[in-house]
Design a protein around this motif. Structure first.
Motif, PDB file in Angstrom:
ATOM      1  N   ARG A   1      -2.632  -2.646   8.348  1.00  0.00           N
ATOM      2  CA  ARG A   1      -1.845  -1.852   9.772  1.00  0.00           C
ATOM      3  C   ARG A   1      -2.871  -1.408  11.107  1.00  0.00           C
ATOM      4  NH1 ARG A   1       2.116   0.576   6.034  1.00  0.00           N
ATOM      5  NH2 ARG A   1       3.426   1.902   7.123  1.00  0.00           N
TER       6      ARG A   1
ATOM      7  N   PHE B   1       0.646   4.345  -2.679  1.00  0.00           N
ATOM      8  CA  PHE B   1       0.718   5.589  -2.599  1.00  0.00           C
ATOM      9  C   PHE B   1       1.480   6.132  -3.539  1.00  0.00           C
ATOM     10  CE2 PHE B   1      -2.028   4.333   2.023  1.00  0.00           C
ATOM     11  CZ  PHE B   1      -3.402   4.669   1.317  1.00  0.00           C
ATOM     12  N   ARG B   2       2.686   5.994  -2.921  1.00  0.00           N
ATOM     13  CA  ARG B   2       3.757   6.682  -4.035  1.00  0.00           C
ATOM     14  C   ARG B   2       3.518   6.688  -4.987  1.00  0.00           C
ATOM     15  NH1 ARG B   2       6.944   4.495   0.952  1.00  0.00           N
ATOM     16  NH2 ARG B   2       6.543   2.340  -0.025  1.00  0.00           N
TER      17      ARG B   2
ATOM     18  N   GLN C   1      -8.424  -2.537   9.088  1.00  0.00           N
ATOM     19  CA  GLN C   1      -7.498  -3.202   7.985  1.00  0.00           C
ATOM     20  C   GLN C   1      -8.466  -4.872   7.920  1.00  0.00           C
ATOM     21  OE1 GLN C   1      -4.830  -1.064   7.042  1.00  0.00           O
ATOM     22  NE2 GLN C   1      -5.281   0.993   7.052  1.00  0.00           N
TER      23      GLN C   1
ATOM     24  N   ILE D   1       0.659  11.461   4.778  1.00  0.00           N
ATOM     25  CA  ILE D   1       1.933  10.932   4.858  1.00  0.00           C
ATOM     26  C   ILE D   1       2.571  11.746   5.334  1.00  0.00           C
ATOM     27  CG2 ILE D   1       3.120   9.854   3.264  1.00  0.00           C
ATOM     28  CD1 ILE D   1       1.151   8.382   1.625  1.00  0.00           C
TER      29      ILE D   1
ATOM     30  N   GLY E   1       2.787  -3.639   4.440  1.00  0.00           N
ATOM     31  CA  GLY E   1       2.492  -2.404   4.672  1.00  0.00           C
ATOM     32  C   GLY E   1       0.579  -2.443   4.721  1.00  0.00           C
ATOM     33  N   TYR E   2       0.290  -3.643   4.892  1.00  0.00           N
ATOM     34  CA  TYR E   2      -1.916  -3.765   5.290  1.00  0.00           C
ATOM     35  C   TYR E   2      -1.771  -5.267   5.269  1.00  0.00           C
ATOM     36  CZ  TYR E   2      -6.666  -3.521   4.358  1.00  0.00           C
ATOM     37  OH  TYR E   2      -7.839  -3.351   4.760  1.00  0.00           O
TER      38      TYR E   2
ATOM     39  N   GLU F   1       0.794  10.622   9.295  1.00  0.00           N
ATOM     40  CA  GLU F   1      -0.170   9.664   9.907  1.00  0.00           C
ATOM     41  C   GLU F   1      -0.469   9.063   8.569  1.00  0.00           C
ATOM     42  OE1 GLU F   1      -2.927  13.057  10.181  1.00  0.00           O
ATOM     43  OE2 GLU F   1      -2.253  14.255  11.888  1.00  0.00           O
ATOM     44  N   LEU F   2      -1.892   7.501   9.419  1.00  0.00           N
ATOM     45  CA  LEU F   2      -1.807   7.165   8.788  1.00  0.00           C
ATOM     46  C   LEU F   2      -2.973   7.638   7.643  1.00  0.00           C
ATOM     47  CD1 LEU F   2      -2.321   3.853  10.514  1.00  0.00           C
ATOM     48  CD2 LEU F   2      -1.040   4.198   9.108  1.00  0.00           C
ATOM     49  N   VAL F   3      -3.133   6.545   6.349  1.00  0.00           N
ATOM     50  CA  VAL F   3      -4.286   7.319   5.692  1.00  0.00           C
ATOM     51  C   VAL F   3      -4.982   6.460   5.960  1.00  0.00           C
ATOM     52  CG1 VAL F   3      -4.780   7.048   2.739  1.00  0.00           C
ATOM     53  CG2 VAL F   3      -2.296   7.542   3.931  1.00  0.00           C
TER      54      VAL F   3
ATOM     55  N   THR G   1      -7.524   3.783   2.125  1.00  0.00           N
ATOM     56  CA  THR G   1      -6.593   3.121   1.848  1.00  0.00           C
ATOM     57  C   THR G   1      -7.431   1.330   1.734  1.00  0.00           C
ATOM     58  OG1 THR G   1      -5.968   4.112   3.729  1.00  0.00           O
ATOM     59  CG2 THR G   1      -4.915   1.487   2.290  1.00  0.00           C
TER      60      THR G   1
ATOM     61  N   THR H   1       0.586  -1.318   0.268  1.00  0.00           N
ATOM     62  CA  THR H   1       0.272   0.083  -0.239  1.00  0.00           C
ATOM     63  C   THR H   1       0.596   0.988  -0.066  1.00  0.00           C
ATOM     64  OG1 THR H   1      -0.733  -0.611   2.154  1.00  0.00           O
ATOM     65  CG2 THR H   1      -2.489  -0.733   1.048  1.00  0.00           C
ATOM     66  N   GLY H   2       2.419   0.721   0.258  1.00  0.00           N
ATOM     67  CA  GLY H   2       2.822   1.883   0.894  1.00  0.00           C
ATOM     68  C   GLY H   2       3.378   2.950  -1.003  1.00  0.00           C
TER      69      GLY H   2
HETATM   70  P1  AMP Z   1       5.059   2.416   4.000  1.00  0.00           P
HETATM   71  O1  AMP Z   1       6.026   2.149   2.982  1.00  0.00           O
HETATM   72  O2  AMP Z   1       3.894   0.914   3.844  1.00  0.00           O
HETATM   73  O3  AMP Z   1       5.647   2.201   5.361  1.00  0.00           O
HETATM   74  O4  AMP Z   1       4.422   3.458   4.096  1.00  0.00           O
HETATM   75  C1  AMP Z   1       3.923   5.130   3.465  1.00  0.00           C
HETATM   76  C2  AMP Z   1       3.358   5.278   4.474  1.00  0.00           C
HETATM   77  O5  AMP Z   1       1.780   5.607   3.598  1.00  0.00           O
HETATM   78  C3  AMP Z   1       2.803   5.112   5.468  1.00  0.00           C
HETATM   79  O6  AMP Z   1       4.012   6.212   6.998  1.00  0.00           O
HETATM   80  C4  AMP Z   1       1.263   6.135   5.397  1.00  0.00           C
HETATM   81  O7  AMP Z   1       0.823   7.380   6.036  1.00  0.00           O
HETATM   82  C5  AMP Z   1       0.546   4.694   5.064  1.00  0.00           C
HETATM   83  N1  AMP Z   1       0.033   4.027   4.168  1.00  0.00           N
HETATM   84  C6  AMP Z   1       0.622   2.951   3.662  1.00  0.00           C
HETATM   85  N2  AMP Z   1      -0.190   2.218   4.067  1.00  0.00           N
HETATM   86  C7  AMP Z   1      -0.923   2.544   4.770  1.00  0.00           C
HETATM   87  C8  AMP Z   1      -1.659   1.615   5.638  1.00  0.00           C
HETATM   88  N3  AMP Z   1      -1.969  -0.703   5.037  1.00  0.00           N
HETATM   89  N4  AMP Z   1      -3.222   1.838   6.134  1.00  0.00           N
HETATM   90  C9  AMP Z   1      -2.930   4.188   6.243  1.00  0.00           C
HETATM   91  N5  AMP Z   1      -2.362   4.251   5.481  1.00  0.00           N
HETATM   92  C10 AMP Z   1      -1.155   3.493   4.809  1.00  0.00           C
END
Ligand code: AMP
Length: 192
Positions: free
Chosen positions: A89, A36-37, A93, A54, A86-87, A58-60, A65, A32-33
């Motif tokens: 979290r 988002f990127r 979820q 991000i 990453g999911y 904070e969490l989305v 998500t 999921t990270g």
């Molecule tokens: P990561 O690369 O997995 O560390 O994700 C980077 C950022 O994306 C996190 O710090 C969150 O802000 C957001 N993110 C990624 N996965 C999730 C998730 N499952 N739920 C909520 N926010 C997420």
């Protein structure tokens, strides 16, 4: 079908091990990270919304998500299962993922693999990575420690839910890359 939830704090070697698991068992990784990127890089509406959270660390929100994850799970694939990275979290979820895997894939989460590495080694590894990665969040020990702490706070309730289901497995993440992969492979073989 094998569906793995992969856990590991920053610096635990999760990326490397996910890659080895994918190749060994023909799995598709959904991070999921990374999603988002990708959206932020392409300036999509979802990316703009995600960025506002991000950037603050904070969490989305769960719904956004989870909807993004559902779109990804629905894409046709010829793999033998998935690695969820990453999911989940949050507890919410975790429940959503169970439903998604059941209703869309007609399967279930096979195992939650958790890479265990002590904090001092994580800090050392991340500082070393920061020397070459150019990532500012890998260059400052205070930030690194805060990220590690945040990881444990966030994932504790998720780990607890998988423990209750008897699906939570800890694997020592210190040692040679291949040695750790072998241990992960052995855990996956058990549930195949
Ligand atoms: P990561 O690369 O997995 O560390 O994700 C980077 C950022 O994306 C996190 O710090 C969150 O802000 C957001 N993110 C990624 N996965 C999730 C998730 N499952 N739920 C909520 N926010 C997420």
């Amino acid at each position: 079908m094998i569906n793995i939830v992969l856990f590991g704090p920053p610096g635990s070697g999760k990326g490397t091990q996910a890659q080895n698991l994918i190749e060994k068992f023909n799995l598709k990784q959904i991070s999921t990270g990374d999603l988002f990127r990708y959206n932020m890089k392409n300036g999509t509406e979802l990316g703009k919304l995600a960025k506002s959270y991000i950037d603050k660390g904070e969490l989305v929100p769960d719904q956004v998500t989870t909807d993004m994850l559902i779109d990804e799970v629905k894409k046709p694939t010829d793999t033998s299962g998935f690695i969820f990275d990453g999911y989940p979290r949050t507890a919410n979820q975790t429940e959503a993922l169970e439903k998604i895997v059941k209703e869309i894939l007609n399967g279930e989460i096979s195992v939650c693999l958790s890479l265990i590495v002590n904090d001092e080694i994580l800090v050392e590894r991340l500082l070393k990575r920061g020397e070459t990665s150019g990532r500012t969040d890998d260059s400052n020990e205070e930030i690194i420690r805060a990220r590690i702490k945040e990881y444990y706070t966030k994932t504790a309730e998720v780990a607890e839910l998988y423990k209750q289901q008897g699906k939570y497995v800890e694997v020592n993440g210190v040692g040679g890359i291949d040695e750790i992969s072998e241990k992960l492979f052995a855990e996956v073989e058990k549930i195949k």
